[in-house]
Design a protein around this motif. Structure first.
Motif, short mmCIF file in Angstrom:
data_model
loop_
_atom_site.label_atom_id
_atom_site.label_comp_id
_atom_site.label_asym_id
_atom_site.label_seq_id
_atom_site.Cartn_x
_atom_site.Cartn_y
_atom_site.Cartn_z
N PRO A 209 8.63 1.01 3.91
CA PRO A 209 7.64 0.11 3.31
C PRO A 209 6.52 0.89 2.62
CG PRO A 209 7.42 0.11 5.69
CD PRO A 209 8.53 1.06 5.37
N ALA A 210 5.73 0.17 1.82
CA ALA A 210 4.70 0.83 1.01
C ALA A 210 3.72 1.63 1.85
CB ALA A 210 3.95 -0.22 0.18
N GLY A 211 3.38 1.10 3.02
CA GLY A 211 2.39 1.80 3.85
C GLY A 211 2.88 3.18 4.24
N SER B 221 2.91 5.49 1.28
CA SER B 221 1.57 5.95 0.98
C SER B 221 1.15 7.07 1.94
CB SER B 221 0.65 4.73 1.04
OG SER B 221 -0.64 5.10 1.38
N ILE C 182 12.54 -1.81 -4.08
CA ILE C 182 11.17 -1.31 -4.04
C ILE C 182 11.07 -0.15 -5.03
CG2 ILE C 182 9.47 -0.20 -2.56
CD1 ILE C 182 10.52 -1.75 -0.27
N TYR D 292 6.72 -11.73 -13.19
CA TYR D 292 6.49 -11.49 -11.75
C TYR D 292 6.29 -10.00 -11.48
CZ TYR D 292 11.15 -9.62 -11.07
OH TYR D 292 12.25 -8.82 -11.14
N GLU D 293 7.01 -9.19 -12.25
CA GLU D 293 6.91 -7.75 -12.02
C GLU D 293 5.54 -7.23 -12.47
OE1 GLU D 293 10.58 -5.71 -12.83
OE2 GLU D 293 9.46 -3.91 -13.40
N TYR E 12 3.11 -8.38 -9.85
CA TYR E 12 3.28 -7.55 -8.65
C TYR E 12 2.65 -6.17 -8.83
CZ TYR E 12 5.78 -3.61 -6.69
OH TYR E 12 6.07 -2.38 -6.18
N ARG E 13 2.96 -5.54 -9.98
CA ARG E 13 2.43 -4.19 -10.22
C ARG E 13 0.91 -4.19 -10.27
NH1 ARG E 13 6.31 -0.64 -11.58
NH2 ARG E 13 8.13 -1.55 -12.60
N GLN F 84 -3.75 -0.35 -4.13
CA GLN F 84 -3.65 1.10 -4.06
C GLN F 84 -4.96 1.77 -4.46
OE1 GLN F 84 0.19 2.12 -4.84
NE2 GLN F 84 -0.26 3.55 -3.19
N LEU G 259 7.55 -9.72 -2.96
CA LEU G 259 7.77 -8.30 -3.23
C LEU G 259 6.65 -7.46 -2.59
CD1 LEU G 259 9.79 -6.64 -4.78
CD2 LEU G 259 8.53 -7.04 -6.86
N ALA H 33 7.26 -7.47 1.09
CA ALA H 33 8.41 -6.65 1.47
C ALA H 33 8.05 -5.17 1.48
CB ALA H 33 9.57 -6.90 0.52
N GLU H 34 7.15 -4.79 0.58
CA GLU H 34 6.82 -3.37 0.48
C GLU H 34 5.64 -2.98 1.33
OE1 GLU H 34 6.52 -1.79 -3.32
OE2 GLU H 34 8.05 -3.10 -4.15
N GLY H 35 5.06 -3.94 2.01
CA GLY H 35 3.96 -3.60 2.92
C GLY H 35 2.60 -3.52 2.25
N TYR H 36 2.47 -3.96 0.98
CA TYR H 36 1.14 -3.97 0.36
C TYR H 36 0.28 -5.07 0.95
CZ TYR H 36 2.57 -0.74 -3.29
OH TYR H 36 2.99 0.37 -3.97
N LEU I 274 -3.91 0.77 3.30
CA LEU I 274 -3.13 1.92 2.79
C LEU I 274 -4.04 3.14 2.78
CD1 LEU I 274 -1.46 0.37 -0.38
CD2 LEU I 274 -0.53 0.48 1.93
N LEU I 275 -3.48 4.29 2.97
CA LEU I 275 -4.29 5.51 2.86
C LEU I 275 -4.66 5.71 1.39
CD1 LEU I 275 -2.33 7.78 5.30
CD2 LEU I 275 -4.67 6.97 5.55
#
Lengths: 459, 459
Positions: free
Chosen positions: A252-254, A257, A287, B17-18, B21-22, B29, B62, B65-68, B82-83
């Motif tokens: 996952p993103a975390g 990162s 992803i 959507y992309e 999302y970005r 981030q 999305l 799913a990626e943990g953002y 996030l770091l």
């Protein structure tokens, strides 16, 4: 002397002059003809051996050209002084008995792909066009791969994977293992490489062959453990974030990162992102690659067409960050790209003509169906649980009532080949009672059969 | 919060959507959206951004799913912790200006070949057949290369070069440099490699990239100096006995025997015989390979199709003696062959259908003619002497009235590219006033023109 001259027994496998030459050279080499000994005159040897003058002349001039004999004006040919040959050991390895055809009814290999939908006619057409329309491709190309292919790849990766790079940064090579080897050659200061545990065996083997210590780092449900990585002392880490091999987890993103942070926090650290199985994701959108999030030039992105097209297509690519690109350009300026230019051009056409996208969609649908079919059938086995099936072409199955060995052996007794998870473990203890199952290479019919046989095996 | 929510400016380069999302992922981030901040509800974001519900839903799932973001039941989406990202440096390398087309009227390159006689239609036909008739070739093949090709190669080498081996000993790989790299990986105990001086630059580069010391050994008129080799302390030596690069000398049997003796006299020593340019010999029959004389299993034989077919065909091969074959089979059992199986099969057909032999005869006649034409024309230059033209696709020209630099620069002033001999020298002083001239890639007309221009340049 001429009376005792060793004469060959001729066969018809090679020209007579060559047999004569070999025979005399062998006699000189073995010491049967000593240094200084005079050879029979050409005319005399014709008579002795029953061959023509031109045969003898050719053999003698060959012996002279190679230094076996010295031609002395007006006195003929004298055996030269050669150092004694080393003691004879058999130089040829005996032919092995050809391997028997596979005894497996179903082989749940993790490297096979479905070739039934491979677009043979398009590929054959493209290949032929690539040869006919590009005679210039016969000459030496760019060491990183031809620019048109690198441009196509950088556009493809930007679109599908969020990779940010210019064609200058792309290096094309004959397979991911080769590129990893090349990368280690660029990073001589990295004496230790952090590898996923369990993880891809070829990465361990490649590190060892380059004299590096492979440091196994445990993988949890999010991928490589960042604390264990930080504690390892390694400056280089290799990860498969899209679909970890073999656990099948997606990072996952975390976690991504945190790994990027690890790489950026000390100068000289690098992350290798092997984007293995990123083309195939079943439960949500893929992803984007870590490379696209990297602001410090610390990520080397790697990918291959081995699974998205076929293992036979030996084309992989990596994206070098600027610092490593500069090193590459110093170290590899003499080299040639390891992929045939015709094959590079075929692949470029395959990608830019939209055939690759179409092939990915076709195989994606096929594999999604296969994955659903196989996991559903196997879930019916009482006690079985399946993990890692959200993406890619393999998953894990755990069945606590048998040991791992029992699972593998009972499957083998039904002629089904499955891989023990422990095979991919280095320092960590494998999750018990777990096997790795690949499904891409088996037809739907075969998968149903395999599921039936496994249900029997593990009843 | 929703009022100050950062909204993207949409373009039509990728799905909405992309982009959404970005944009949000980027805001998280960068810290613009802090951890714990609640995102607008889906309905609210639809209205704010002017997009459909499905667009927002896809983007949010999305991000989750990626943990953002974290999905909290009944309270919506919260930004995850996030770091911080590393300080930004440009990740992409700016596009270089495309190289200008060659300014040379004649390039006397040593790596080019004549492609005018390449059998395009046969190669295209064979390539197409190889794809159509062998769907099984899409799957993974043998790491050493497919057995039918290895069998064809071992027969070819026995017939043309006197090599004695079984197909088991053949390793096929993507180019001679790759195989040398592989060999060094098999020989970790060889910390020093003896290389010819002057010699092949890529061998020096490959040794360095594998952390070995390259020990330059002088080459005299018979090849590598055996006394200097013995004194060097190296246990591994690399030689080009058929046509030394770049001096062009051919190693006579006596010298071969001394080198074989060197290898056999101490356990663990190996000789690498790169049979470079062995296909082309003008003044007498080719001399059989050293490998065929080796009784101690100390010679690794290497060859390539880069010059006998074309540099684009990235297929080389080596013959491992039994001891190294055993090591190879341990170390490389996980690997895949670096040559595409379709290309292996095309090459096998090219060889076994007699097309390779025919091509060698055609190119051999052509190169012999070119060599004669070019050397004859250049010999007319007063004071010029030519060496190393008995074989192969390059030779040396010495013209004492100019320095090496003057020769190169005066040629360049006439737009003719020639290579200074010193470029290939390491510890030895190059023979003065000498340049290396390749002729294979230039047409007869171009060779006449080059000779004319050089005569002017060096008048």
């Amino acid at each position: 002397m001429a009376g005792s001259f060793p004469l060959p027994v001729f066969d018809n496998k090679s020209p007579l002059y060559e047999q004569l030459y070999r025979h005399i050279a062998g006699a000189i080499q073995s010491g049967m003809l000593s240094p200084g000994v005079k050879l029979p005159s050409k005319r005399r040897l014709c008579a002795l051996a029953g061959v023509s003058m031109s045969t003898v002349e050719t053999a003698y001039s060959l012996l002279a050209a190679e230094g076996y004999v010295l031609a002395k004006p007006r006195s003929g040919y004298i055996c030269a002084h050669l150092l004694p040959a080393a003691p004879a050991v058999p130089a040829a390895v005996p032919e092995a008995v050809p391997a028997a055809p596979s005894q497996w009814v179903c082989d749940c290999s993790t490297s096979a792909v479905d070739t039934s939908v491979f677009p043979f006619s398009s590929w054959a057409r493209i290949t032929k066009e690539a040869v006919y329309e590009n005679p210039g491709l016969l000459q030496r190309g760019h060491p990183q791969g031809d620019r048109p292919l690198r441009t196509a790849l950088s556009e493809l990766l930007a679109q599908y994977r969020g990779v940010r790079c210019s064609p200058e940064q792309v290096v094309v090579g004959a397979g991911a293992d080769y590129l990893l080897s090349l990368l280690l050659q660029l990073l001589p200061e990295q004496r230790a490489v952090a590898l996923e545990d369990p993880g891809y065996p070829a990465a361990y083997a490649t590190a060892a062959r380059h004299g590096r210590s492979a440091i196994p780092i445990p993988v949890d449900c999010e991928g490589m453990d960042p604390e264990a990585l930080a504690a390892s002392g390694a400056g280089l880490a290799y990860v498969t974030p899209s679909h970890q091999f073999p656990l099948g987890v997606t990072m996952p993103a975390g976690r991504r990162s945190r790994l990027l942070h690890w790489a950026a926090s000390v100068p000289g650290r690098f992350l290798i992102e092997d984007d293995y199985d990123s083309e195939f994701r079943w439960s949500s959108r893929p992803i984007p690659a870590m490379q696209g999030l990297d602001r410090g030039g610390r990520v080397v992105y790697m990918g291959t067409f081995s699974r998205s097209i076929a293992p036979a297509i030996r084309v992989a690519y990596m994206i070098l960050p600027p610092e490593l690109l500069a090193r590459y350009q110093c170290a590899f300026s003499h080299g040639a790209c390891t992929v045939s230019r015709f094959e590079q051009e075929s692949l470029r056409r395959f990608v830019t003509q939209g055939l690759y996208g179409r092939h990915l969609r076709r195989t994606g649908n096929l594999y999604r169906k296969k994955c659903a079919l196989f996991t559903q059938a196997l879930s019916a086995i009482p006690g079985a649980s399946i993990t890692g099936a959200e993406a890619g072409l393999h998953f894990l199955l755990t069945l606590p009532r048998f040991s791992e060995t029992e699972l593998v052996e009972r499957a083998a007794a039904q002629s089904v080949r499955v891989h023990p998870l422990s095979r991919y473990c280095h320092a960590v203890s494998p999750r018990p009672s777990t096997v790795v199952l690949g499904f891409a290479g088996l037809s739907e019919q075969k998968l149903a059969q395999a599921a039936g046989l496994l249900a029997e095996a593990w009843a």
